[in-house]
Design a protein around this motif. Structure first.
Motif, PDB file in Angstrom:
ATOM      1  N   ALA A  27       0.849  -1.188   0.000  1.00  0.00           N
ATOM      2  CA  ALA A  27       0.000   0.000   0.000  1.00  0.00           C
ATOM      3  C   ALA A  27       0.882   1.234   0.000  1.00  0.00           C
ATOM      4  N   GLU A  34      -5.187   6.245  -1.429  1.00  0.00           N
ATOM      5  CA  GLU A  34      -4.624   4.965  -1.003  1.00  0.00           C
ATOM      6  C   GLU A  34      -4.592   4.016  -2.201  1.00  0.00           C
ATOM      7  N   ALA A  36      -2.898   0.385  -4.023  1.00  0.00           N
ATOM      8  CA  ALA A  36      -2.205  -0.902  -3.899  1.00  0.00           C
ATOM      9  C   ALA A  36      -1.366  -1.096  -5.162  1.00  0.00           C
ATOM     10  N   ASN A  49      -6.732   0.784  -3.272  1.00  0.00           N
ATOM     11  CA  ASN A  49      -6.398  -0.220  -2.265  1.00  0.00           C
ATOM     12  C   ASN A  49      -7.624  -0.766  -1.546  1.00  0.00           C
ATOM     13  N   PRO A  57      -8.535  -3.829   2.659  1.00  0.00           N
ATOM     14  CA  PRO A  57      -7.279  -3.382   2.059  1.00  0.00           C
ATOM     15  C   PRO A  57      -6.712  -4.459   1.127  1.00  0.00           C
ATOM     16  N   TYR A  59      -4.017  -4.672  -0.588  1.00  0.00           N
ATOM     17  CA  TYR A  59      -2.589  -4.995  -0.544  1.00  0.00           C
ATOM     18  C   TYR A  59      -2.312  -6.175   0.387  1.00  0.00           C
TER      19      TYR A  59
END
Length: 125
Positions: A27, A34, A36, A49, A57, A59
């Motif tokens: 991330a 945000e 990834a 992300n 999330p 990532y």
């Protein structure tokens, strides 16, 4: 070697190539967004992300689970290099890593252009 001026003007350096293992993601934050960044067979891809389902999330896809051992997988989602997809670590929604689309629901997350220069990964936001 110097970085192409167009890349310097339009892209942000986010990470070194060596910091993202093959088949994994990290991330990064670019101007409050945000993102990834995934390494798929040495090719880098960047997308939002957060999973469009419930905001997991992305990532973290592929990390070893630390709970829910009774479920059917040892890891939390993952990157499928053959299909160019990433599976959400919470509910395994499979997203196209290039388009950000979840085919079943039609939901889509943002993707970002990526350039790799001199061992660094740059993302255009």
């Amino acid at each position: 070697m110097s970085v192409d001026p167009e890349i310097e003007d339009e892209y942000t350096r986010v990470v070194s190539v060596e910091d993202v293992p093959r088949g994994r993601g990290i991330a990064v934050d670019v101007n409050g967004i945000e993102i990834a960044v995934f390494n798929v067979e040495g090719e880098f891809h960047a997308l939002s992300n957060r999973c469009p389902h419930q905001g997991a999330p992305l990532y973290k896809a592929g990390e070893e689970k630390i709970n829910a051992e009774h479920t059917w997988t040892e890891t939390r989602g993952g990157v499928n290099e053959g299909d160019l997809t990433v599976s959400c670590p919470w509910h395994l929604w499979e997203l196209d890593i290039k388009s950000g689309e979840h085919e079943v629901s039609g939901k889509c997350i943002g993707t970002f252009d990526v350039e790799v220069t001199d061992g660094d990964v740059f993302v255009r936001v």
